[in-house]
Scaffold this active site. Structure first.
Site, short mmCIF file in Angstrom:
data_model
loop_
_atom_site.label_atom_id
_atom_site.label_comp_id
_atom_site.label_asym_id
_atom_site.label_seq_id
_atom_site.Cartn_x
_atom_site.Cartn_y
_atom_site.Cartn_z
N TYR A 1 18.94 -18.88 9.02
CA TYR A 1 18.21 -18.89 10.30
C TYR A 1 17.99 -17.49 10.82
CZ TYR A 1 19.14 -23.82 9.81
OH TYR A 1 19.20 -25.08 9.31
N ARG B 1 21.12 -24.51 -12.41
CA ARG B 1 20.57 -23.26 -11.88
C ARG B 1 21.43 -22.10 -12.39
NH1 ARG B 1 22.64 -22.56 -5.58
NH2 ARG B 1 21.71 -20.51 -5.89
N ARG B 2 21.03 -20.86 -12.08
CA ARG B 2 21.80 -19.67 -12.40
C ARG B 2 22.23 -19.65 -13.87
NH1 ARG B 2 25.55 -18.57 -7.07
NH2 ARG B 2 23.93 -17.32 -6.14
N HIS C 1 25.29 -19.95 5.52
CA HIS C 1 24.27 -20.87 6.04
C HIS C 1 23.49 -20.23 7.18
CE1 HIS C 1 21.68 -23.99 7.00
NE2 HIS C 1 22.02 -23.80 8.26
N HIS D 1 14.17 -25.45 -3.49
CA HIS D 1 14.34 -25.51 -2.03
C HIS D 1 14.29 -24.12 -1.41
CE1 HIS D 1 16.09 -26.24 1.91
NE2 HIS D 1 17.08 -25.42 1.62
N PHE D 2 15.04 -23.18 -2.00
CA PHE D 2 15.08 -21.91 -1.26
C PHE D 2 13.87 -21.03 -1.51
CE2 PHE D 2 18.34 -20.62 -4.56
CZ PHE D 2 17.65 -19.55 -5.11
N HIS D 3 13.08 -21.35 -2.52
CA HIS D 3 11.83 -20.60 -2.63
C HIS D 3 10.77 -21.15 -1.65
CE1 HIS D 3 13.67 -18.74 -6.15
NE2 HIS D 3 12.80 -17.77 -5.93
FE1 HAS Z 1 18.57 -24.56 2.92
C1 HAS Z 1 20.71 -24.35 0.20
C2 HAS Z 1 20.00 -27.51 3.86
C3 HAS Z 1 16.56 -24.68 5.73
C4 HAS Z 1 17.70 -21.27 2.40
N1 HAS Z 1 19.08 -23.11 1.53
C5 HAS Z 1 19.94 -23.23 0.48
C6 HAS Z 1 19.99 -22.01 -0.27
C7 HAS Z 1 19.17 -21.11 0.39
C8 HAS Z 1 18.60 -21.83 1.51
C9 HAS Z 1 18.92 -19.67 0.01
O1 HAS Z 1 22.55 -29.02 3.29
C10 HAS Z 1 20.77 -21.76 -1.55
C11 HAS Z 1 22.05 -21.02 -1.33
C12 HAS Z 1 22.77 -20.82 -2.65
O2 HAS Z 1 22.45 -19.88 -3.37
O3 HAS Z 1 23.61 -21.67 -3.00
N2 HAS Z 1 18.30 -25.89 4.47
C13 HAS Z 1 18.95 -27.05 4.65
C14 HAS Z 1 18.43 -27.73 5.84
C15 HAS Z 1 17.45 -26.92 6.36
C16 HAS Z 1 17.39 -25.76 5.50
C17 HAS Z 1 18.87 -29.04 6.39
N3 HAS Z 1 17.37 -23.24 3.86
C18 HAS Z 1 16.64 -23.47 5.01
C19 HAS Z 1 15.94 -22.28 5.40
C20 HAS Z 1 16.27 -21.32 4.46
C21 HAS Z 1 17.16 -21.94 3.51
C22 HAS Z 1 15.07 -22.17 6.61
C23 HAS Z 1 15.86 -19.90 4.35
C24 HAS Z 1 15.10 -19.28 5.17
N4 HAS Z 1 20.04 -25.72 2.17
C25 HAS Z 1 20.52 -26.85 2.74
C26 HAS Z 1 21.69 -27.30 2.00
C27 HAS Z 1 21.89 -26.40 0.95
C28 HAS Z 1 20.85 -25.42 1.08
C29 HAS Z 1 22.53 -28.48 2.26
C30 HAS Z 1 23.02 -26.43 -0.10
C31 HAS Z 1 22.66 -27.27 -1.24
C32 HAS Z 1 23.62 -27.14 -2.39
O4 HAS Z 1 24.00 -28.19 -2.92
O5 HAS Z 1 23.99 -26.02 -2.77
C33 HAS Z 1 16.67 -27.19 7.63
O6 HAS Z 1 16.89 -26.15 8.56
C34 HAS Z 1 15.20 -27.35 7.40
C35 HAS Z 1 14.44 -27.72 8.66
C36 HAS Z 1 12.96 -27.60 8.45
C37 HAS Z 1 12.05 -28.47 8.85
C38 HAS Z 1 10.60 -28.18 8.59
C39 HAS Z 1 9.85 -27.90 9.88
C40 HAS Z 1 8.44 -27.52 9.59
C41 HAS Z 1 7.74 -26.61 10.31
C42 HAS Z 1 6.32 -26.32 9.92
C43 HAS Z 1 5.37 -27.14 10.75
C44 HAS Z 1 4.04 -27.05 10.15
C45 HAS Z 1 2.90 -26.96 10.84
C46 HAS Z 1 1.69 -26.81 10.01
C47 HAS Z 1 2.82 -26.93 12.32
C48 HAS Z 1 12.39 -29.69 9.60
C49 HAS Z 1 8.32 -25.93 11.50
C50 HAS Z 1 0.41 -27.12 10.61
C51 HAS Z 1 -0.59 -26.71 9.60
C52 HAS Z 1 -1.93 -26.64 9.76
C53 HAS Z 1 -2.75 -26.24 8.64
C54 HAS Z 1 -2.62 -26.95 11.01
CU CU Z 2 22.81 -24.09 4.45
#
Ligand code: HAS
Ligand code: CU
Length: 541
Positions: free
Chosen positions: A222, A432-433, A218, A369-371
Site C-alpha cells: 500500500y 514460482r521462483r 504486506h 498477481h503482483f505484476h
Molecule cells: Fe497482493 C501477494 C492479497 C493488493 C503486491 N501481493 C502479493 C505479492 C506482492 C503483492 C508483491 O492475501 C507477493 C509477495 C511475495 O513475493 O511473496 N493483495 C492482496 C489483496 C489485495 C492485494 C487482498 N498486492 C496488492 C497490491 C500490491 C500487491 C496493491 C502491490 C502494489 N497479495 C495478497 C495475498 C498475497 C499477496 C494474500 C500472498 C499470497 C501467497 O500465497 O503468497 C487488495 O488490496 C486488492 C484490492 C483491489 C481492488 C481493485 C480495485 C480496483 C480499482 C480500479 C477501478 C477501476 C476503474 C476503471 C475505476 C479491490 C481501484 C475505470 C476504467 C475506465 C476505462 C473508465
Molecule cells: Cu499482502
C-alpha cells in the site's frame, strides 16, 4: 518550485529510472528462460538465474518504487501547499542517505553476495552490507515522513481552521502508514539479521524473521499503491476533463488504509508452521476489511470519470466507460493501469482466503498477481505520472504524445498476456521462483503458457525501452515551453462539508496501533513462546 527543489525531485526520479532500467532488464530474461530460451550468458559476470531474480525483485519493488514515491510525494506536497519544503538541508541529507544505502545494498547484489531474493528470508544469508544498505534506505524514508510532517505543522499554523489540502494530506497519510509498517523490517534488520551476518550471533529464529518481514511486507504494497491512488484522485479527474466525485470519501479511503493496512501480513504465511489457524483466520478477515478502501476508490474514481464524460454530453448508462480522452497518454496510462488492477484486486481476494490460498501459494499465480498490482496498477500509473511530471521539471514538452500512447498500450497488452499466462500456470501448480528452463519436472501442459509468458515479457521489454527513450528524448530534445502551474482536480463534494474527523491524523493513528496489537499480539506471542531453535546461515547459489 525553487531550482534546488526541482533538482531534488529530479534526483529521486533519476535513481528510480536507473533502478527500473537495470532491474527491468532481468524480467525478459526470466520470462524467456521459462519459455525455453536461455539468454543469461549475455550478462557478463552474472552467476545464476537467482542472482538475476534478486536484482530484479530488489531493484524494482524496493528501489524503483521507493525513489519514485519519494520524488513524487515531495513534489505533490510542495505544489499543493504552495510553500517551499521545510529544511532544505534535511531533504538533501535524506536523499543522499538513501543513495548511500542503495549503493551499499547494490554492491553485494552485483557480486553475488546477496542472492537472497527481495524477501531475504533467513536462513538465506547475505553480506552485512546488503542489510545495512536496506536499513539506511528505511531510515531515509522516515526522514521523508519527518519532512512532510514539518510541512504539515507549518501549514496548519499559517492556515488555522482550514482543511489540509487533499494531495498533501494523502502524501502524509501514505508516509505515516509506511513509517508504522516499516518498524517490523527495521527491527528484523537491526536486531536479528545484521548481528547474525557479522557473526555476533550464531543463528536466527527463521519464523520470527519471516513474521517481522511480512509485518512490513504486506503494508509495503500500500506504500506503493497509495501514491498511485493519490494520482487517480487528484490528477486523473482533471485530465479526464471532470472533477473528483467526493473529497471526504477519498480521505476516508486513505484513513482506512492508515488503520487497516498492517494487521494482515500473516496472509503471506498461511503455510508457515508455528502460527495456528486462529490468527491466520483473523488475518484473512482483516484482509477482507482492507479490500474496502480500494472498493471506495474504484467507486469514487469511476464516478469522477463518469462526471467527466457526462460533461462532454454522454447520456447513455455505460458509454462513459469508453468516452474518455484516450489521446492523452497521462490519462490513458492510468486508465489502463486501473483496468489491470481490477483483475489484480480480484486475485488478491483469492490469495487472502485461508483455504483457497493453499491452491495458489508459491505458484506462478502469485507472480501473475503482483505484476497486475505493483507491475501495472503502480508502475503503469507512475509511467503516466512521469509524462505529467516531465514538463513541470524540465520546462519541455513531452517529446511525442503518440509514442507515449503506444508505450502505455504495449505495457497494458504485454502485462495482460503475461499475467493471464502466469495465473493459468499457477492453477496448473507451476512453482514460482524457479529456473524452470532447467527443471526436469516441467509438465507438457505448462508449455503453451510458458511460451506466452515469454511473449508477454518481450512486449513489456519493448514498452520499457520506449519509456526510457521518451524520457531521454524529452530531456534532451523536447520543445521548450514555460513551466506549467501544476493544478489538481476540483471536487464535486467537499472539502467545505468534509467532516472534521477526516482532516485529523492522531485519532486514526491510535486506532491503527490498537488494530496492530489485536492482529499481531497473538501471532508474536505464539512465535516467541515456542523457542524455535536458531538456524545457521545458508548460501545456496
Ligand atoms: Fe497482493 C501477494 C492479497 C493488493 C503486491 N501481493 C502479493 C505479492 C506482492 C503483492 C508483491 O492475501 C507477493 C509477495 C511475495 O513475493 O511473496 N493483495 C492482496 C489483496 C489485495 C492485494 C487482498 N498486492 C496488492 C497490491 C500490491 C500487491 C496493491 C502491490 C502494489 N497479495 C495478497 C495475498 C498475497 C499477496 C494474500 C500472498 C499470497 C501467497 O500465497 O503468497 C487488495 O488490496 C486488492 C484490492 C483491489 C481492488 C481493485 C480495485 C480496483 C480499482 C480500479 C477501478 C477501476 C476503474 C476503471 C475505476 C479491490 C481501484 C475505470 C476504467 C475506465 C476505462 C473508465
Ligand atoms: Cu499482502
Amino acid at each position: 518550485m525553487t531550482a534546488p527543489e526541482n533538482r531534488l525531485v529530479r534526483g529521486y526520479l533519476i535513481v528510480a529510472l536507473l533502478a527500473l532500467a537495470v532491474g527491468g532488464l532481468f524480467g525478459p530474461l526470466q520470462a524467456l528462460n521459462w519459455a525455453g530460451l536461455d539468454l543469461y550468458g549475455l550478462i557478463p559476470g552474472l552467476r545464476s538465474y537467482y542472482q538475476g531474480l534478486s536484482l530484479h525483485g530488489t531493484l524494482l519493488v524496493l528501489v524503483w518504487t521507493t525513489f519514485f514515491i519519494g520524488g513524487f510525494l515531495l513534489f505533490v506536497t510542495r505544489q499543493s501547499l504552495g510553500q517551499p519544503l521545510p529544511r532544505p538541508g534535511l531533504t538533501w541529507a535524506t536523499f543522499w542517505l538513501m543513495v548511500v544505502g542503495l549503493v551499499l545494498a547494490a554492491l553485494p547484489l552485483l557480486s553475488n553476495d546477496a542472492t537472497v531474493l527481495f524477501t531475504f528470508y533467513a536462513p538465506l544469508k547475505a553480506s552485512p552490507l546488503f542489510y545495512l544498505g536496506l536499513g539506511l534506505i528505511v531510515v531515509g524514508t522516515w526522514l521523508l515522513t519527518l519532512t512532510l510532517g514539518l510541512a504539515y505543522r507549518r501549514w496548519r499554523a499559517a492556515h488555522p481552521g482550514e482543511p489540509y489540502p487533499l494531495p498533501a494530506f494523502m502524501a502524509l497519510v501514505t508516509m505515516l502508514m509506511w513509517t508504522l509498517a516499516s518498524l517490523g523490517i527495521a527491527f528484523e534488520v537491526v536486531f536479528l539479521l545484521l548481528p547474525w551476518s557479522v557473526g555476533l550471533t550464531g543463528g536466527v529464529d527463521a519464523l520470527l524473521t519471516r513474521t517481522l518481514f511480512w509485518f512490513t511486507g504486506h503494508p509495503i504494497v500500500y506504500f506503493w499503491l497509495l501514491p498511485a491512488y493519490l494520482s487517480w484522485y487528484t490528477l486523473v479527474p482533471r485530465h479526464a476533463g471532470g472533477s473528483l466525485f467526493s473529497e471526504p470519501m477519498a480521505r476516508l479511503s486513505f484513513l482506512l488504509f492508515l488503520t487497516t493496512s498492517i494487521p494482515v501480513g500473516v496472509h503471506h504465511q498461511f503455510t508457515d508452521p508455528g502460527i495456528s489457524e486462529g490468527p491466520k483466520l483473523l488475518h484473512t478477515f482483516f484482509t477482507f476489511v482492507v479490500f474496502f478502501p480500494s472498493l471506495l476508490t474504484a467507486f469514487n474514481v469511476a464516478a469522477s470519470l463518469e462526471s467527466a464524460a457526462r460533461r462532454r454530453g454522454e447520456q447513455g448508462w455505460l458509454g462513459w466507460l469508453w468516452r474518455q480522452r484516450w489521446g492523452d497518454p497521462v490519462l490513458t496510462a492510468q486508465l489502463l493501469a486501473m483496468i489491470l488492477f481490477i483483475f489484480g484486486g480480484i486475485g488478491g481476494l483469492v490469495n487472502a482466503s485461508l483455504n483457497v490460498n493453499l491452491l495458489v501459494h508459491n505458484t506462478a499465480w502469485i507472480v501473475g498477481h503482483f505484476h497486475l498490482t505493483v507491475g501495472s496498477a503502480v508502475t503503469l500509473t507512475f509511467m503516466g505520472v512521469t509524462y505529467w511530471l516531465l514538463p513541470h521539471l524540465l520546462g519541455r514538452q513531452l517529446w511525442s504524445r503518440g509514442l507515449a500512447l503506444v508505450q502505455a498500450v504495449l505495457w497494458f497488452v504485454g502485462m495482460a498476456v503475461f499475467a493471464y499466462a502466469l495465473h493459468n500456470l499457477g492453477l496448473l501448480d507451476t512453482p514460482r521462483r524457479t529456473m524452470l528452463g532447467a527443471a526436469p519436472y516441467r509438465l507438457a501442459e505448462w508449455q503453451p503458457w510458458l511460451v506466452l509468458v515469454g511473449i508477454g515479457g518481450v512486449i513489456l521489454f519493448l514498452s520499457g525501452l520506449l519509456y526510457f527513450v521518451l524520457v531521454v528524448l524529452t530531456a534532451l530534445a523536447g520543445e521548450r515551453q514555460p513551466v506549467p502551474a501544476p493544478a489538481f482536480a476540483e471536487t464535486i463534494h467537499g472539502p467545505a462539508d468534509t467532516p472534521r474527523a477526516f482532516d485529523r491524523l492522531a485519532p486514526w493513528l491510535v486506532v491503527s496501533v490498537v488494530l496492530i496489537v489485536v492482529g499481531y499480539g497473538p501471532v508474536f506471542w505464539q512465535v516467541l513462546s515456542q523457542g524455535t531453535p536458531p538456524a545457521a546461515g545458508l548460501r545456496v547459489w
